[in-house]
Design a protein around this motif. Structure first.
Motif, PDB file in Angstrom:
ATOM      1  N   ALA A  11       8.709  -9.528   4.342  1.00  0.00           N
ATOM      2  CA  ALA A  11       8.806 -10.120   3.005  1.00  0.00           C
ATOM      3  C   ALA A  11      10.102  -9.731   2.291  1.00  0.00           C
ATOM      4  CB  ALA A  11       7.608  -9.685   2.164  1.00  0.00           C
ATOM      5  N   GLY A  12      10.934  -8.941   2.954  1.00  0.00           N
ATOM      6  CA  GLY A  12      12.246  -8.639   2.390  1.00  0.00           C
ATOM      7  C   GLY A  12      12.360  -7.308   1.679  1.00  0.00           C
ATOM      8  N   TYR A  13      11.409  -6.390   1.899  1.00  0.00           N
ATOM      9  CA  TYR A  13      11.453  -5.095   1.229  1.00  0.00           C
ATOM     10  C   TYR A  13      11.952  -4.002   2.167  1.00  0.00           C
ATOM     11  CZ  TYR A  13       8.313  -7.455  -2.066  1.00  0.00           C
ATOM     12  OH  TYR A  13       7.755  -8.337  -2.956  1.00  0.00           O
ATOM     13  N   ALA A  14      12.629  -3.015   1.584  1.00  0.00           N
ATOM     14  CA  ALA A  14      12.900  -1.767   2.297  1.00  0.00           C
ATOM     15  C   ALA A  14      11.687  -0.877   2.087  1.00  0.00           C
ATOM     16  CB  ALA A  14      14.155  -1.107   1.750  1.00  0.00           C
ATOM     17  N   VAL A  15      11.182  -0.265   3.161  1.00  0.00           N
ATOM     18  CA  VAL A  15       9.897   0.446   3.082  1.00  0.00           C
ATOM     19  C   VAL A  15      10.024   1.877   3.593  1.00  0.00           C
ATOM     20  CG1 VAL A  15       7.448   0.383   3.675  1.00  0.00           C
ATOM     21  CG2 VAL A  15       8.756  -1.756   3.568  1.00  0.00           C
ATOM     22  N   ASP A  16       9.572   2.838   2.773  1.00  0.00           N
ATOM     23  CA  ASP A  16       9.379   4.208   3.212  1.00  0.00           C
ATOM     24  C   ASP A  16       7.880   4.449   3.329  1.00  0.00           C
ATOM     25  OD1 ASP A  16      12.083   4.703   3.205  1.00  0.00           O
ATOM     26  OD2 ASP A  16      12.099   5.687   1.251  1.00  0.00           O
ATOM     27  N   HIS A  17       7.495   5.335   4.238  1.00  0.00           N
ATOM     28  CA  HIS A  17       6.064   5.582   4.457  1.00  0.00           C
ATOM     29  C   HIS A  17       5.754   7.068   4.332  1.00  0.00           C
ATOM     30  CE1 HIS A  17       2.644   6.438   7.371  1.00  0.00           C
ATOM     31  NE2 HIS A  17       2.083   5.811   6.345  1.00  0.00           N
ATOM     32  N   ALA A  18       4.681   7.372   3.612  1.00  0.00           N
ATOM     33  CA  ALA A  18       4.170   8.742   3.521  1.00  0.00           C
ATOM     34  C   ALA A  18       2.732   8.751   4.020  1.00  0.00           C
ATOM     35  CB  ALA A  18       4.233   9.243   2.081  1.00  0.00           C
ATOM     36  N   PRO A  19       2.394   9.598   5.016  1.00  0.00           N
ATOM     37  CA  PRO A  19       1.042   9.597   5.587  1.00  0.00           C
ATOM     38  C   PRO A  19       0.058  10.505   4.857  1.00  0.00           C
ATOM     39  CG  PRO A  19       2.441  11.026   6.858  1.00  0.00           C
ATOM     40  CD  PRO A  19       3.311  10.449   5.779  1.00  0.00           C
TER      41      PRO A  19
ATOM     42  N   LEU B 247       7.493   2.349  -1.630  1.00  0.00           N
ATOM     43  CA  LEU B 247       6.894   3.498  -0.960  1.00  0.00           C
ATOM     44  C   LEU B 247       5.458   3.141  -0.613  1.00  0.00           C
ATOM     45  CD1 LEU B 247       6.766   6.438  -0.004  1.00  0.00           C
ATOM     46  CD2 LEU B 247       6.151   7.098  -2.356  1.00  0.00           C
ATOM     47  N   LEU B 248       5.131   3.196   0.668  1.00  0.00           N
ATOM     48  CA  LEU B 248       3.775   2.945   1.150  1.00  0.00           C
ATOM     49  C   LEU B 248       3.127   4.285   1.474  1.00  0.00           C
ATOM     50  CD1 LEU B 248       1.466   1.162   2.282  1.00  0.00           C
ATOM     51  CD2 LEU B 248       2.731   1.132   4.465  1.00  0.00           C
ATOM     52  N   VAL B 249       2.032   4.589   0.797  1.00  0.00           N
ATOM     53  CA  VAL B 249       1.319   5.849   1.017  1.00  0.00           C
ATOM     54  C   VAL B 249      -0.047   5.513   1.616  1.00  0.00           C
ATOM     55  CG1 VAL B 249       0.537   8.004   0.004  1.00  0.00           C
ATOM     56  CG2 VAL B 249       2.466   6.773  -1.033  1.00  0.00           C
ATOM     57  N   GLU B 250      -0.170   5.733   2.917  1.00  0.00           N
ATOM     58  CA  GLU B 250      -1.391   5.357   3.649  1.00  0.00           C
ATOM     59  C   GLU B 250      -1.503   6.235   4.881  1.00  0.00           C
ATOM     60  OE1 GLU B 250      -4.613   4.303   5.021  1.00  0.00           O
ATOM     61  OE2 GLU B 250      -4.080   3.039   3.300  1.00  0.00           O
ATOM     62  N   ASP B 251      -2.692   6.818   5.108  1.00  0.00           N
ATOM     63  CA  ASP B 251      -2.853   7.732   6.229  1.00  0.00           C
ATOM     64  C   ASP B 251      -3.377   7.062   7.495  1.00  0.00           C
ATOM     65  OD1 ASP B 251      -5.319   7.408   4.813  1.00  0.00           O
ATOM     66  OD2 ASP B 251      -6.158   9.074   5.957  1.00  0.00           O
ATOM     67  N   ASP B 252      -3.875   5.829   7.391  1.00  0.00           N
ATOM     68  CA  ASP B 252      -4.365   5.110   8.562  1.00  0.00           C
ATOM     69  C   ASP B 252      -3.171   4.564   9.349  1.00  0.00           C
ATOM     70  OD1 ASP B 252      -5.146   2.746  10.173  1.00  0.00           O
ATOM     71  OD2 ASP B 252      -7.141   3.133   9.347  1.00  0.00           O
ATOM     72  N   PRO B 253      -2.940   5.028  10.586  1.00  0.00           N
ATOM     73  CA  PRO B 253      -1.745   4.610  11.338  1.00  0.00           C
ATOM     74  C   PRO B 253      -1.685   3.111  11.595  1.00  0.00           C
ATOM     75  CG  PRO B 253      -2.760   6.537  12.351  1.00  0.00           C
ATOM     76  CD  PRO B 253      -3.726   6.034  11.329  1.00  0.00           C
ATOM     77  N   ASP B 254      -2.813   2.504  11.974  1.00  0.00           N
ATOM     78  CA  ASP B 254      -2.815   1.075  12.269  1.00  0.00           C
ATOM     79  C   ASP B 254      -2.518   0.245  11.023  1.00  0.00           C
ATOM     80  OD1 ASP B 254      -3.398   1.507  14.945  1.00  0.00           O
ATOM     81  OD2 ASP B 254      -5.568   1.429  14.624  1.00  0.00           O
ATOM     82  N   LEU B 255      -3.168   0.569   9.917  1.00  0.00           N
ATOM     83  CA  LEU B 255      -2.932  -0.167   8.671  1.00  0.00           C
ATOM     84  C   LEU B 255      -1.504   0.053   8.186  1.00  0.00           C
ATOM     85  CD1 LEU B 255      -3.965  -1.938   6.395  1.00  0.00           C
ATOM     86  CD2 LEU B 255      -4.871   0.128   5.289  1.00  0.00           C
ATOM     87  N   SER B 256      -0.998   1.252   8.347  1.00  0.00           N
ATOM     88  CA  SER B 256       0.378   1.551   7.933  1.00  0.00           C
ATOM     89  C   SER B 256       1.373   0.693   8.697  1.00  0.00           C
ATOM     90  CB  SER B 256       0.694   3.029   8.153  1.00  0.00           C
ATOM     91  OG  SER B 256      -0.115   3.841   7.344  1.00  0.00           O
ATOM     92  N   ARG B 257       1.208   0.609  10.017  1.00  0.00           N
ATOM     93  CA  ARG B 257       2.118  -0.213  10.824  1.00  0.00           C
ATOM     94  C   ARG B 257       2.042  -1.675  10.407  1.00  0.00           C
ATOM     95  NH1 ARG B 257       0.595   3.389  15.046  1.00  0.00           N
ATOM     96  NH2 ARG B 257      -1.214   2.089  15.557  1.00  0.00           N
ATOM     97  N   GLN B 258       0.835  -2.161  10.186  1.00  0.00           N
ATOM     98  CA  GLN B 258       0.649  -3.554   9.793  1.00  0.00           C
ATOM     99  C   GLN B 258       1.339  -3.844   8.450  1.00  0.00           C
ATOM    100  OE1 GLN B 258      -3.489  -4.705   9.425  1.00  0.00           O
ATOM    101  NE2 GLN B 258      -2.981  -6.314   7.962  1.00  0.00           N
TER     102      GLN B 258
END
Length: 229
Positions: free
Chosen positions: A23-31, A4-15
């Motif tokens: 790297a082989g991970y399944a990723v969910d994102h929360a802004p 789980l990636l928790v980051e509100d910066d759109p550019d950093l989140s996409r990166q």
């Protein structure tokens, strides 16, 4: 492995989402902190990357609530440069590691690998099961020195089984840890991927435990110290 990636910066989140997926991970994102709090309490993650400066609910408050709910998932916090008080607050709230912005993506990935190793009880940077080897740093695997050609989902499956080798893992658990939230999940496809991986690593390495799930075993390793005989 599911992150789980928790980051509100759109550019950093996409990166970071791209880097984690590569790297082989399944990723969910929360802004924001509100969605992060909900996802952390309702979805099973192997690790969480948590920015502390979040809208709606700040990261420290989110982490404190997770720990009050006895959620043991390892958490890597992201803090602003020089904000030592945030680091202290993050650790006191239950963080396992931290990274100061700006940072190199390679360092984040290295710290994430270390968190996952420790949480699963592994000390070495690479995973081994007899002649089967998996290197999370390069997202590569081999059998007796011969490289394996794996799809992304096949690699995730093998990675998860090797992180938890010897333990019976249900199809439901595999579905929850191989796919991100947006994936059209179907537990029946797990059998297909198990079959594909068996063909590549040897059919005797993944045992089917009837009615329970699958277990990765190491048939080419002597058990109980018998190798000296």
């Amino acid at each position: 492995m599911r992150i789980l990636l928790v980051e509100d910066d759109p550019d950093l989140s996409r990166q970071l989402k791209l880097a984690l997926a590569d790297a082989g991970y399944a990723v969910d994102h929360a802004p924001d902190g509100e969605e992060a709090q909900y996802l952390g309490e309702t979805e099973p993650y192997d690790a969480i990357i948590l920015d502390l400066g979040l809208p709606k609910v700040d990261g420290v408050s989110v982490l404190e609530r997770w720990r009050r709910e006895s959620m043991a998932t390892p958490v890597l916090i992201l803090t602003a440069r020089g904000a030592w008080s945030e680091k202290v607050a993050g650790f006191d709230a239950g963080a396992d590691d931290y990274l100061t912005k700006p940072f190199h993506t390679e360092e984040l990935l290295a710290r994430l690998r270390a968190l996952l190793r420790r949480s699963a009880g592994h000390a070495a940077p690479s995973l081994a099961c007899g002649g089967l080897r998996l290197d999370p740093r390069a997202a590569r695997a081999s059998v007796n020195g011969e490289p394996l050609r794996l799809t992304s989902l096949e690699y995730r499956l093998l990675h998860y089984l090797m992180m938890h080798q010897g333990r019976v893992i249900s199809r439901t658990e595999l579905v929850e840890h191989l796919y991100d939230q947006d994936f059209d999940r179907d537990s029946n496809t797990i059998e297909v991927f198990i079959g594909r991986v068996r063909k590549k690593i040897g059919s005797d390495r993944i045992e089917t435990v009837r009615g329970l799930g699958y277990r990765l075993t190491c048939p080419d390793e002597e058990i109980g110290g018998q190798a000296a005989r």
